[in-house]
Design an enzyme around this catalytic site. Structure first.
Site, PDB file in Angstrom:
ATOM      1  N   HIS A 104       0.832  -1.206   0.000  1.00 13.69           N
ATOM      2  CA  HIS A 104       0.000   0.000   0.000  1.00 13.69           C
ATOM      3  C   HIS A 104       0.864   1.252   0.000  1.00 13.69           C
ATOM      4  O   HIS A 104       2.092   1.196   0.077  1.00 13.69           O
ATOM      5  CB  HIS A 104      -0.996  -0.010   1.168  1.00 13.69           C
ATOM      6  CG  HIS A 104      -0.406   0.100   2.540  1.00 13.69           C
ATOM      7  ND1 HIS A 104       0.051   1.294   3.056  1.00 13.69           N
ATOM      8  CD2 HIS A 104      -0.224  -0.821   3.517  1.00 13.69           C
ATOM      9  CE1 HIS A 104       0.482   1.107   4.288  1.00 13.69           C
ATOM     10  NE2 HIS A 104       0.345  -0.180   4.598  1.00 13.69           N
ATOM     11  N   CYS A 162       2.984  -4.737   6.497  1.00 14.81           N
ATOM     12  CA  CYS A 162       2.760  -4.555   5.061  1.00 14.81           C
ATOM     13  C   CYS A 162       4.042  -4.102   4.363  1.00 14.81           C
ATOM     14  O   CYS A 162       5.001  -3.678   5.000  1.00 14.81           O
ATOM     15  CB  CYS A 162       1.663  -3.535   4.823  1.00 14.81           C
ATOM     16  SG  CYS A 162       0.033  -4.052   5.415  1.00 14.81           S
TER      17      CYS A 162
END
Length: 361
Positions: free
Chosen positions: A192, A209
């Site tokens: 992301h 992430c």
């Protein structure tokens, strides 16, 4: 732009570096590392500068984050793999897979390779952020990035995301079947973007992430096909010559083809020799229980013919002794045909390779 500044400094071209630093912070006003480097350049006009961020009066933890990001970005000047070398972790892709994403966490780098008629070509690379506590995720909330072979399974647009996730988020299928078999858990692992108030994040800053700048993420999305783009995350990526890559790919492909030949032999003992005594199924069954239920009915049939196609082969990250292969298995018995998508994990045991896990997908 930052790397061009570094190059000017190496050549002792302070004025050129200063001009480029001015342009950098004007173009990207929320790029904090750019401001730090510009401050160092201003300070160089008055005294020697011996460390990054010498002109900043900032909290030590924040200053360390900026220095760490500057260092790993600088490393990309010398650490970018030779385009003639290939990632050892990616040995074969399906023909409909346009790209593969190869993450080297220790270098804070994501490399994009294009699949050109079965051969890999380095297209570009991006700076990335990983988990606050590094890699090898095991449980929910451990702030680590997983290691393994994954696929992009979905996309969430920026309009549906909190600002924290940036422009968009690409979900990967963590935990995969191997993670679950080994007790690894957690969820919500994405590639992301970054919050709007900061161009990029430090190397160790996410909750697990893989984070890119919003600008880089938008570019990366052009290389992504949902369900078809593999993401290979390793701590260190090894890059090898094409000759060695071809040899390793051929060795791995021969393992699967030998298994196919044993499957159609109607000799269960011969087929069983491909499997490890440590084999466990997704349901926790041992080899004997799983084999009798799932494979013997097919393996004991005379007149069986089998074809394998659409195969991918990866050397499993951080496991030099493991391969994972996924393929389409087309079987025919008389006029009856069936097609399955199968995945096998092969581990080296001594001098032999054995299947330690197998499932339909």
């Amino acid at each position: 732009m930052l790397l061009q500044i570094y190059k000017d400094l190496r050549a002792s071209q302070l004025q050129q570096a200063m001009s480029k630093a001015d342009a950098l912070v004007q173009a990207y006003p929320n790029f904090r590392v750019g401001h730090m480097i510009r401050g160092d350049l201003l300070l160089m006009h008055t005294k020697p500068v011996t460390q990054l961020g010498a002109g900043l009066n900032a909290p030590p933890d924040k200053l360390k984050d900026l220095r760490d990001e500057a260092r790993v970005r600088l490393q990309s000047l010398v650490a970018r793999p030779n385009p003639d070398l290939l990632p050892r972790s990616v040995l074969q892709l399906r023909s409909d897979m346009r790209h593969v994403l190869v993450v080297a966490a220790a270098q804070s780098r994501l490399y994009v390779y294009q699949n050109v008629n079965g051969q890999l070509r380095l297209v570009t690379d991006y700076y990335i952020t990983q988990g606050k506590l590094g890699v090898d995720k095991f449980r929910e909330g451990d702030q680590k990035t997983p290691l393994g072979v994954y696929y992009i399974t979905g996309r969430v647009s920026g309009a549906r995301l909190p600002d924290f996730y940036g422009a968009s988020a690409l979900r990967i299928n963590y935990p995969n079947e191997w993670d679950r078999l080994n007790g690894r858990g957690g969820s919500g692992i994405f590639l992301h973007g970054t919050p709007s108030d900061n161009y990029s994040r430090p190397p160790l800053a996410s909750d697990g992430c893989v984070v890119l700048t919003n600008e880089d993420l938008r570019r990366l999305e052009d290389s992504v096909d949902i369900g078809k783009t593999p993401v290979v995350i390793a701590d260190q990526q090894e890059f090898i010559s094409k000759a060695k890559w071809d040899a390793e790919r051929n060795t791995a492909a021969r393992l699967v083809d030998a298994w196919r030949a044993d499957l159609v032999s109607a000799d269960s003992q011969r087929l069983l020799k491909n499997y490890s005594a440590k084999f466990k199924s997704a349901d926790g069954e041992n080899l004997k229980t799983w084999f009798e239920k799932d494979l013997r009915p097919l393996a004991s049939v005379n007149g069986l013919t089998v074809a394998i196609s659409e195969m991918t082969i990866f050397r499993y990250p951080s496991r030099d002794d493991m391969l994972v292969s996924t393929f389409t298995l087309e079987s025919k018995i008389g006029k009856t045909r069936s097609t399955q998508r199968k995945r096998q994990y092969w581990a080296r045991e001594g001098s032999a390779w054995k299947i330690v896990f197998e499932s339909l997908i």
